[in-house]
Structure formats: structure tokens, C-alpha cells
Write an enzyme that holds these catalytic residues in place. Structure first.
Site, PDB file in Angstrom:
ATOM      1  N   LYS A  12      31.261  50.477  32.558  1.00 23.49           N
ATOM      2  CA  LYS A  12      30.133  51.357  31.435  1.00 23.49           C
ATOM      3  C   LYS A  12      29.298  49.725  31.170  1.00 23.49           C
ATOM      4  O   LYS A  12      30.450  49.820  30.538  1.00 23.49           O
ATOM      5  CB  LYS A  12      30.038  52.529  31.307  1.00 23.49           C
ATOM      6  CG  LYS A  12      30.915  52.400  30.167  1.00 23.49           C
ATOM      7  CD  LYS A  12      29.907  52.415  29.056  1.00 23.49           C
ATOM      8  CE  LYS A  12      31.095  53.151  27.868  1.00 23.49           C
ATOM      9  NZ  LYS A  12      30.339  52.397  26.744  1.00 23.49           N
ATOM     10  N   ALA A 109      39.280  47.386  26.340  1.00 21.66           N
ATOM     11  CA  ALA A 109      39.031  47.724  24.712  1.00 21.66           C
ATOM     12  C   ALA A 109      38.342  46.893  24.074  1.00 21.66           C
ATOM     13  O   ALA A 109      37.706  46.399  23.283  1.00 21.66           O
ATOM     14  CB  ALA A 109      40.165  47.567  23.405  1.00 21.66           C
ATOM     15  N   MET A 112      33.656  48.434  27.361  1.00 23.48           N
ATOM     16  CA  MET A 112      33.146  48.934  28.606  1.00 23.48           C
ATOM     17  C   MET A 112      34.237  50.048  29.306  1.00 23.48           C
ATOM     18  O   MET A 112      33.685  50.260  30.986  1.00 23.48           O
ATOM     19  CB  MET A 112      33.252  47.434  30.200  1.00 23.48           C
ATOM     20  CG  MET A 112      32.709  46.944  28.613  1.00 23.48           C
ATOM     21  SD  MET A 112      31.847  45.006  29.822  1.00 23.48           S
ATOM     22  CE  MET A 112      30.999  46.063  31.455  1.00 23.48           C
ATOM     23  N   ALA A 113      34.668  51.446  28.492  1.00 25.78           N
ATOM     24  CA  ALA A 113      35.680  52.035  29.001  1.00 25.78           C
ATOM     25  C   ALA A 113      36.451  51.477  30.747  1.00 25.78           C
ATOM     26  O   ALA A 113      36.409  52.196  31.350  1.00 25.78           O
ATOM     27  CB  ALA A 113      34.491  53.135  29.519  1.00 25.78           C
ATOM     28  N   GLY A 114      37.270  50.368  30.095  1.00 23.96           N
ATOM     29  CA  GLY A 114      38.048  50.320  31.845  1.00 23.96           C
ATOM     30  C   GLY A 114      39.146  51.435  32.483  1.00 23.96           C
ATOM     31  O   GLY A 114      38.919  51.983  33.210  1.00 23.96           O
ATOM     32  N   SER A 116      38.908  54.105  31.516  1.00 24.83           N
ATOM     33  CA  SER A 116      38.249  55.747  31.502  1.00 24.83           C
ATOM     34  C   SER A 116      37.932  55.049  33.109  1.00 24.83           C
ATOM     35  O   SER A 116      37.806  56.128  33.919  1.00 24.83           O
ATOM     36  CB  SER A 116      36.647  56.318  31.184  1.00 24.83           C
ATOM     37  OG  SER A 116      37.122  55.816  29.352  1.00 24.83           O
ATOM     38  N   ASP A 152      34.101  59.577  28.035  1.00 23.21           N
ATOM     39  CA  ASP A 152      33.701  58.407  28.890  1.00 23.21           C
ATOM     40  C   ASP A 152      34.250  58.333  30.562  1.00 23.21           C
ATOM     41  O   ASP A 152      33.768  57.964  31.477  1.00 23.21           O
ATOM     42  CB  ASP A 152      34.412  57.032  28.967  1.00 23.21           C
ATOM     43  CG  ASP A 152      33.068  56.539  27.699  1.00 23.21           C
ATOM     44  OD1 ASP A 152      32.585  57.073  26.656  1.00 23.21           O
ATOM     45  OD2 ASP A 152      33.357  55.264  26.678  1.00 23.21           O
TER      46      ASP A 152
HETATM   47  P1  ATP Z   1      35.410  52.570  25.644  1.00 22.20           P
HETATM   48  O1  ATP Z   1      34.540  52.130  26.265  1.00 22.20           O
HETATM   49  O2  ATP Z   1      35.787  53.861  26.416  1.00 22.20           O
HETATM   50  O3  ATP Z   1      35.707  52.888  23.966  1.00 22.20           O
HETATM   51  P2  ATP Z   1      37.486  50.341  26.336  1.00 22.20           P
HETATM   52  O4  ATP Z   1      37.008  49.556  27.822  1.00 22.20           O
HETATM   53  O5  ATP Z   1      36.987  50.222  24.559  1.00 22.20           O
HETATM   54  O6  ATP Z   1      36.954  51.895  26.160  1.00 22.20           O
HETATM   55  P3  ATP Z   1      39.716  50.960  26.992  1.00 22.20           P
HETATM   56  O7  ATP Z   1      40.650  49.565  27.531  1.00 22.20           O
HETATM   57  O8  ATP Z   1      39.156  52.008  28.372  1.00 22.20           O
HETATM   58  O9  ATP Z   1      38.979  50.380  25.952  1.00 22.20           O
HETATM   59  O10 ATP Z   1      41.653  51.078  26.798  1.00 22.20           O
HETATM   60  C1  ATP Z   1      41.560  50.814  24.897  1.00 22.20           C
HETATM   61  C2  ATP Z   1      43.041  51.568  24.968  1.00 22.20           C
HETATM   62  O11 ATP Z   1      43.661  52.698  25.346  1.00 22.20           O
HETATM   63  C3  ATP Z   1      44.059  50.030  25.045  1.00 22.20           C
HETATM   64  O12 ATP Z   1      44.163  49.618  24.355  1.00 22.20           O
HETATM   65  C4  ATP Z   1      45.040  51.284  26.027  1.00 22.20           C
HETATM   66  O13 ATP Z   1      45.850  51.099  24.617  1.00 22.20           O
HETATM   67  C5  ATP Z   1      44.496  52.371  26.124  1.00 22.20           C
HETATM   68  N1  ATP Z   1      45.042  52.824  27.394  1.00 22.20           N
HETATM   69  C6  ATP Z   1      45.419  53.967  28.505  1.00 22.20           C
HETATM   70  N2  ATP Z   1      44.607  53.703  29.481  1.00 22.20           N
HETATM   71  C7  ATP Z   1      44.280  52.726  29.818  1.00 22.20           C
HETATM   72  C8  ATP Z   1      44.072  51.749  30.967  1.00 22.20           C
HETATM   73  N3  ATP Z   1      44.132  52.083  32.065  1.00 22.20           N
HETATM   74  N4  ATP Z   1      43.587  50.713  30.818  1.00 22.20           N
HETATM   75  C9  ATP Z   1      43.378  50.476  30.070  1.00 22.20           C
HETATM   76  N5  ATP Z   1      43.800  50.456  28.804  1.00 22.20           N
HETATM   77  C10 ATP Z   1      44.234  51.939  28.417  1.00 22.20           C
END
Ligand code: ATP
Length: 315
Positions: A12, A109, A112-114, A116, A152
Site C-alpha cells: 500500500k 521496513a 508499504m506494509a509488506g 501486513s 495496517d
Molecule cells: P508499515 O508500513 O506498516 O510501517 P513497513 O512496510 O515499514 O510497515 P514491514 O516490512 O511490514 O515494514 O515490517 C517491518 C518489521 O516487521 C521487520 O523489520 C520485521 O522485524 C518485522 N516483521 C514481522 N513480520 C514480517 C514480515 N512478514 N515481513 C517483513 N517484516 C516482518
């Protein structure tokens, strides 16, 4: 009997992210316009044992189609792992042991909520497994699990374009016409989400311009009209100010991306920069241009809105 279930869920971008005051529970009230893009995570549950009591997840492995993070994320804390165990515990019947295989295409991280998306795909995959054993959970139960796994996750389940309030997890679908074409650029300069929120709280003490932007009326009208120029002008993220303060190099990328595309904003808490373009060709050109200018950044194109978490295959 079933051998494999494959599901997917979208990454997202926030077309609007308004951050209200910090709440007593530590969360901030948000007004967020989520937009799902067709850069999707895939979660595969491979059956590796007979039905039995106890935990169902035997192991997990993530294959990275984006840069691999420094930490090993394949363990019981992974949101996909927790999602499968949550569904299995509620199903109330013995399910077979599974191995979880994730194809990761959304930056880790990156804002983009990967993670989630992995959780949402794992929820629908695990529910399809439970259905094979006559114990499918109702949609409300999946939504309840989604909200408890992360703010998310409900949106990754729902997809489309939606207004999120509360922690961002109280969703209302939004009308939108036409497709939006994006480039996503991850400069890999790590912005911890919690630090971005608390820096925003601090900055608001001294900078009266950083008021919470909670009005999405103009964006909503632009989306309904299918007017990409108006959508571009209405993009907004309250977390951009703390992101720029923490990582000043982001400013150069935002400016270059805004020139290459129609408009660029930080996605979520960053550091990914989302660049809205006129059409698919413009997005491809801007992606090539930005990849060449920002050596070492990860870049991909995507379009939205895209659908929510869905079971692709049961076999
Ligand atoms: P948001 O946009 O919701 O803040 P994000 O995209 O910045 O999320 P994610 O990649 O979703 O970040 O996750 C960040 C952290 O969550 C990772 O560094 C890891 O420690 C933990 N984590 C738990 N499950 C997962 C997963 N399936 N994929 C990636 N990271 C995960």
C-alpha cells in the site's frame, strides 16, 4: 487431501496520512487514505504432516525479490506465522502441519506494509485450510485477527482505496475512478516508525505549521472524479516532516522524484518515496531515470487500486 494453498495480498501507499494527538495507549489517532497497489506478496502453505494437536506451523522461509534485510525474519514472530497460528487455534479442529513460504516483493521496513500484506495473505490461506477441514471462520473473525496483528493488516485484507481512522484500522471504502500509476523508490536509509511518530510530537511543540491534517475532502473528490492531477495535488503525509528531519538526504530524492513524476510523497513512515505519474509509460520512464540517478536505491513501478487478500490456488 489438500497439499498446498497459495494466497496473495497487496502493498500500500498512503494517499493521505494525517496524524492526530498521541493517545493514552501510545497510538496516535490517524486519518489515512490507504491505496492498494498491484505489487503483491505471495504466501504459500505447504502441507507437510498429518492433522494433529498443537501448533501447525513447522517452519517458514521467505524468498526475497527485494533486498534482504539484515535480520532473519523467518520465525514465530513473523506476522504470517502468527496469523496462521491464530486461525488454527480458533478453528477448533485438528489441522495438518504446514510450512509457510513467502515471496516478498514489497520492501522490508519501507513504509508499504509488506509484513501486513503477508499477515493478510496468511489469514485467508489459513482460513482456506480450515475450510478444507470443515472449520472455516467467518469474515468478522478474520478482521478481528487482522486488527490484533497490526494496524495496517485490516487494509491489506480489504484492498482497494479506503479511509482508515482510529489506529488506521477502522476502514470505510472510498469511491475512486481510473487507475493511478506509481514508481516506488526505497533509498534504504531506515526510518523506525515509532521514532518518526515521536519526533513529530516533538516538532509540533515548536512548529505551529505542523498541525494534524485530518481533512480528506479534496482528495476524496479528486478520487471520485478520477482526476489524477487533482489527486497529485492533494497527496499529503504528516510524517514527511519528521522523516526529512531524521534523514535530510531524503529531500534530494523527493525533489528529483517530484520532477520526474507528477508529484512525490513519502509513503507511510518512509523511507520509501511514492511517485505519482501520468500513465504506465511515464512511470516506466521515471523509474529508469530515478534508478540511474540514485544508485543503490531499489525501484519498481506499480498501479492501483488493487484488490485485497485473496486465495489464488488450493490443490
Ligand atoms: P508499515 O508500513 O506498516 O510501517 P513497513 O512496510 O515499514 O510497515 P514491514 O516490512 O511490514 O515494514 O515490517 C517491518 C518489521 O516487521 C521487520 O523489520 C520485521 O522485524 C518485522 N516483521 C514481522 N513480520 C514480517 C514480515 N512478514 N515481513 C517483513 N517484516 C516482518
Amino acid at each position: 487431501m489438500v497439499r498446498e494453498i497459495v494466497a496473495s495480498a497487496p502493498g500500500k501507499v498512503n494517499l493521505h496520512l494525517g496524524v492526530g494527538e498521541a493517545r493514552a495507549d501510545g497510538y496516535h489517532d490517524l486519518v489515512s487514505v490507504f491505496h492498494a497497489v498491484d505489487r503483491r506478496e505471495t504466501v504459500r502453505l505447504a502441507v507437510v504432516g498429518e492433522p494433529g494437536a498443537g501448533p501447525v506451523v513447522e517452519s517458514m522461509r521467505t524468498t526475497f525479490f527485494v533486498d534482504r534485510p539484515g535480520e532473519d525474519i523467518d520465525g514465530p514472530k513473523n506476522l504470517a506465522w502468527r496469523a496462521v497460528e491464530a486461525v488454527a487455534a480458533r478453528a477448533g479442529v485438528a489441522l495438518p502441519k504446514v510450512r509457510i513460504e513467502v515471496d516478498k516483493r514489497v520492501f522490508v521496513a519501507g513504509g508499504m506494509a509488506g509484513g501486513s500484506a503477508d499477515a493478510a495473505a496468511a489469514l485467508v490461506a489459513a482460513n482456506a485450510l480450515a475450510a478444507e477441514y470443515g472449520a472455516a471462520l467467518p469474515p468478522e473473525a478474520l478482521h478481528e485477527f487482522a486488527a490484533s496483528l497490526g494496524a495496517d493488516v485490516p487494509f491489506a485484507l480489504a484492498g482497494g482505496t479506503a479511509l482508515g481512522t482510529g489506529r488506521g484500522d477502522e476502514l470505510a471504502p472510498m469511491l475512486s475512478r481510473g487507475r493511478l500509476h506509481w514508481v516506488f523508490v526505497n533509498p534504504k536509509i531506515g526510518i523506525p516508525t515509532g521514532e518518526a511518530f515521536s519526533l513529530l510530537d516533538d516538532l509540533r511543540h515548536t512548529n505551529p505549521a505542523l498541525v494534524p491534517h485530518l481533512n480528506t475532502a479534496e482528495l476524496s473528490q479528486a478520487l471520485t472524479a478520477g482526476d489524477a492531477t487533482r489527486v497529485a495535488a492533494a497527496l499529503h503525509n504528516d510524517l514527511e516532516a519528521p522523516a526529512l528531519q531524521m534523514r535530510p538526504v531524503l529531500r534530494g530524492l523527493l525533489e528529483a522524484a517530484g520532477e520526474a513524476g507528477r508529484r512525490a510523497v513519502v509513503s507511510g513512515s518512509g523511507p520509501t518515496v511514492a511517485v505519482l505519474c501520468d500513465d504506465a509509460e511515464h512511470a516506466r520512464w521515471a523509474a529508469e531515470h530515478l534508478a540511474a540517478e540514485f544508485d543503490g536505491a531499489e525501484v519498481f513501478v506499480a498501479e492501483g487500486p488493487d484488490g485485497g487478500a485473496v486465495v489464488e490456488r488450493v490443490c
